[in-house]
Design an enzyme around this catalytic site. Structure first.
Site, PDB file in Angstrom:
ATOM      1  N   THR A  13      -5.822  14.289   6.137  1.00  0.00           N
ATOM      2  CA  THR A  13      -5.771  14.444   4.682  1.00  0.00           C
ATOM      3  C   THR A  13      -4.700  13.563   4.018  1.00  0.00           C
ATOM      4  O   THR A  13      -4.561  13.574   2.799  1.00  0.00           O
ATOM      5  CB  THR A  13      -5.510  15.919   4.317  1.00  0.00           C
ATOM      6  OG1 THR A  13      -4.298  16.330   4.970  1.00  0.00           O
ATOM      7  CG2 THR A  13      -6.650  16.807   4.776  1.00  0.00           C
ATOM      8  N   GLY A  14      -3.959  12.778   4.823  1.00  0.00           N
ATOM      9  CA  GLY A  14      -2.915  11.915   4.249  1.00  0.00           C
ATOM     10  C   GLY A  14      -3.475  10.622   3.697  1.00  0.00           C
ATOM     11  O   GLY A  14      -4.692  10.380   3.732  1.00  0.00           O
ATOM     12  N   VAL A  16      -3.048   7.562   4.807  1.00  0.00           N
ATOM     13  CA  VAL A  16      -3.618   6.738   5.875  1.00  0.00           C
ATOM     14  C   VAL A  16      -4.901   7.383   6.398  1.00  0.00           C
ATOM     15  O   VAL A  16      -5.882   6.696   6.685  1.00  0.00           O
ATOM     16  CB  VAL A  16      -2.588   6.541   7.007  1.00  0.00           C
ATOM     17  CG1 VAL A  16      -3.217   5.836   8.210  1.00  0.00           C
ATOM     18  CG2 VAL A  16      -1.390   5.743   6.496  1.00  0.00           C
ATOM     19  N   CYS A 131       4.256  -0.516   9.846  1.00  0.00           N
ATOM     20  CA  CYS A 131       3.427  -1.322   8.952  1.00  0.00           C
ATOM     21  C   CYS A 131       4.048  -2.682   8.620  1.00  0.00           C
ATOM     22  O   CYS A 131       3.331  -3.657   8.407  1.00  0.00           O
ATOM     23  CB  CYS A 131       3.127  -0.549   7.670  1.00  0.00           C
ATOM     24  SG  CYS A 131       4.579   0.177   6.897  1.00  0.00           S
ATOM     25  N   GLN A 158       8.036  -4.616   0.177  1.00  0.00           N
ATOM     26  CA  GLN A 158       7.203  -3.515   0.639  1.00  0.00           C
ATOM     27  C   GLN A 158       6.709  -2.645  -0.513  1.00  0.00           C
ATOM     28  O   GLN A 158       7.426  -2.375  -1.468  1.00  0.00           O
ATOM     29  CB  GLN A 158       7.983  -2.698   1.669  1.00  0.00           C
ATOM     30  CG  GLN A 158       8.191  -3.492   2.962  1.00  0.00           C
ATOM     31  CD  GLN A 158       8.924  -2.723   4.040  1.00  0.00           C
ATOM     32  OE1 GLN A 158      10.033  -3.089   4.395  1.00  0.00           O
ATOM     33  NE2 GLN A 158       8.321  -1.676   4.559  1.00  0.00           N
ATOM     34  N   GLY A 162       3.966   2.658   1.164  1.00  0.00           N
ATOM     35  CA  GLY A 162       4.634   2.831   2.448  1.00  0.00           C
ATOM     36  C   GLY A 162       5.278   4.203   2.571  1.00  0.00           C
ATOM     37  O   GLY A 162       5.511   4.694   3.667  1.00  0.00           O
ATOM     38  N   HIS A 255       2.011  -4.727   1.855  1.00  0.00           N
ATOM     39  CA  HIS A 255       3.345  -5.269   2.119  1.00  0.00           C
ATOM     40  C   HIS A 255       3.270  -6.790   2.191  1.00  0.00           C
ATOM     41  O   HIS A 255       2.265  -7.355   2.628  1.00  0.00           O
ATOM     42  CB  HIS A 255       3.876  -4.783   3.468  1.00  0.00           C
ATOM     43  CG  HIS A 255       4.213  -3.323   3.511  1.00  0.00           C
ATOM     44  ND1 HIS A 255       4.402  -2.548   2.392  1.00  0.00           N
ATOM     45  CD2 HIS A 255       4.432  -2.496   4.571  1.00  0.00           C
ATOM     46  CE1 HIS A 255       4.709  -1.306   2.769  1.00  0.00           C
ATOM     47  NE2 HIS A 255       4.720  -1.254   4.077  1.00  0.00           N
ATOM     48  N   ASN A 328      -0.847  -2.348   3.889  1.00  0.00           N
ATOM     49  CA  ASN A 328      -0.028  -1.472   4.730  1.00  0.00           C
ATOM     50  C   ASN A 328      -0.765  -0.205   5.144  1.00  0.00           C
ATOM     51  O   ASN A 328      -0.409   0.419   6.126  1.00  0.00           O
ATOM     52  CB  ASN A 328       1.278  -1.101   4.022  1.00  0.00           C
ATOM     53  CG  ASN A 328       1.056  -0.501   2.646  1.00  0.00           C
ATOM     54  OD1 ASN A 328       0.376  -1.093   1.811  1.00  0.00           O
ATOM     55  ND2 ASN A 328       1.615   0.667   2.397  1.00  0.00           N
TER      56      ASN A 328
END
Lengths: 350, 350
Positions: A13-14, A16, A131, A158, A162, A255, A328
């Site tokens: 669920t994040g 990423v 990353c 960045q 991130g 990034h 990233n």
């Protein structure tokens, strides 16, 4: 294995995780079951994978029953606790956290650079790098294969993502607060107007924050040391000289890095461009006369690392200066982990 | 000279001119007349200097009658044409453009580093360096005096105001257009939404643009070569190795640089911090454990260059990594030029 391998996505669920689920729909489908796992507070939610809704399970031992490969994108402490539990059940863990990257019994893998390392995994765990390291390593690895790398000097640009969703939300909220005003033109007025730095060490809107990660010996940040130590491990160069300065800038996603790379042999601009043009996972976008160089926004949502501004150093025929951009969340996290999982799946199937 | 010297400010109505006039009100008043000069379209406007309204004169020969020192902050071609005309009338010209910086008969001066060079000016012209060079050179000069500099690797984080008022206006307009939306999260959507890049080579809001200046041989930008050539000249190190990558970021004012500096002798973090703490024109702000490192907005409107993130390279005992911020309109342009003018005035008076 005659059946298709089953995949668990831990941290589904994040930020990423969301990109990972998207990639699972786009890439060649080699998986049997795709199981979604997250913290108990997300359990029960349904997310779409490969066009079908899938219910999110709470992270516990049973979540790994019947799983062949598990992708972890969770905080370091969660990985440190749960990856060994999954591995003990015979699951091959592909971990995106920093928990195991420098463990000598855990290979640190970027498929374009050191795919073979993924086969030797005494702990049943394969790690993916940070990353920022991933923003350059496919390109630097290709140049290293030709010229022999001896030193890297890196400065990072960045993106807010991130720091995950909270980073993006904070940058947007800060920007909305000051957009259209003259804030940014008086000493410290961003600190006066922006009460909430979010996950950043200072206001990020209309600013640059030369800090990411935690404080280590000698004034270095953990992120800067990751770039050094992970580059050494992935490239197999234990004495590689690396200096990095990591800086957060007001970009949402992707990034960028300015890299000064010194080699054992002489380089030329044209030959370096040829190597990069042919390197897997790398796009050369380098014609400043035509306005062609990568900017972070050009690269969002794309798989490869983009390289431009390739120049031979004027005062050192063995050095190149480059500007690189990589998404990233994609190559920098989700895509690299999924590529490793696909490698492992191929091996299990083959 | 028994009277106070007269000063002309050429380019009085520009972004740097505005800062210059502010500084003339703040600094010790050593001047007789302060005459304001600009292009004919600005002639007749009145600007406040030292608390009094002063009418802007059009740039012509007569504008230099009775003037002792003239500060030029105008485009290169205007300086190239008019600085020699003023000098021929006996005026000492302090020029902020790139027109004369590399002329061997024109000293390139940063008062904290090479004040004595300003005395020898065969053409009657003294030049001030580029704003990016000025962001680091007082600090690097102090370290060089102690350790002997051999190499610089520089990555810049440059503010929109480096392109003058039009740069600031473009960044604000672009940001207003996309603030509060999800733009920045899809490939190239900034290019799709932002029709006007302003003076930048790509959209700058929520982006980073690795290009400033014009294209030179080998893929270098003119700004990157200025950092190299001006650093060499100011420090008197004709063989100094310099690689710079110049990048514009969405900051209104104050340039930042990540610098990797290599010296002839071994360095330590503590000793380098001591040198920087004592260096004129430099503020050391370097305690990451307390959240202390300079960000661009902390430095806007201040005179010195701020230095933080001082680290000895982990793999090279002769190298330091630093993060520096300097107000590009103040020390980066107006202040440095005024400091040179004050040096010259002191010499004329003395």
């Amino acid at each position: 294995m005659t059946r298709r391998p089953n995949l668990a996505v831990v941290g589904a669920t994040g930020a990423v995780g969301e990109v990972l689920l998207g990639l699972l729909s786009l890439r060649q489908d080699i998986w049997g079951e795709v199981r979604l796992v997250a913290s108990p507070r997300s359990a029960g939610r349904k997310l779409v994978v490969r066009g079908e809704p899938v219910e999110v399970l709470a992270l516990d031992e049973a979540a790994f029953d019947g799983v062949d490969v598990a992708l972890f994108d969770v905080p370091d402490d969660v990985s440190a606790q749960w990856a060994p539990i999954a591995a003990a059940k015979g699951v091959v863990v592909v971990d995106n956290s920093a928990a195991f990257r420098m463990d000598e019994d855990v290979p640190l893998v970027v498929p374009e650079v050191n795919a073979a390392s993924a086969r030797l995994r005494p702990r049943g765990i394969v790690a993916g790098p940070n990353c920022a390291t991933l923003t350059m390593i496919a390109a630097i690895g290709a140049l290293h294969a030709e010229y022999g790398l001896s030193e890297l000097v890196v400065a990072s640009y960045q993106a807010a993502s991130g720091e995950g969703r909270s980073g993006v939300d904070a940058l947007r909220a800060q920007t909305a607060l000051v957009a259209g005003t003259e804030v940014g033109e008086q000493t410290g007025d961003l600190r006066a107007v922006i009460a909430d730095n979010g996950p950043f060490a200072a206001p990020l809107a209309f600013n640059a924050v030369p800090w990411t990660g935690s404080l280590m010996d000698g004034g270095w940040s953990s992120e800067e040391l990751k770039i050094r130590n992970e580059s050494r491990k992935i490239l197999g160069l234990s004495a590689l000289r690396v200096s990095a300065t990591c800086v957060r800038i007001p970009v949402v996603r992707t990034h960028a890095l300015a890299v000064h790379a010194v080699f054992e042999r002489e380089v030329t601009q044209e030959h370096a461009q040829e190597i990069l043009r042919d390197a897997p996972g790398v796009v050369l976008y380098d014609d400043p006369a035509a306005g062609e160089f990568p900017t972070p926004n050009d690269v969002v949502g794309t798989d490869p690392v983009w390289v431009g501004r390739v120049r031979r150093a004027l005062d050192d025929p063995t050095a190149l200066d480059l500007f690189l951009c990589g998404d990233n969340l994609r190559k920098g996290a989700a895509l690299n982990a999924l590529q490793i999982a696909e490698l492992v799946a191929g091996e299990l199937s083959g």
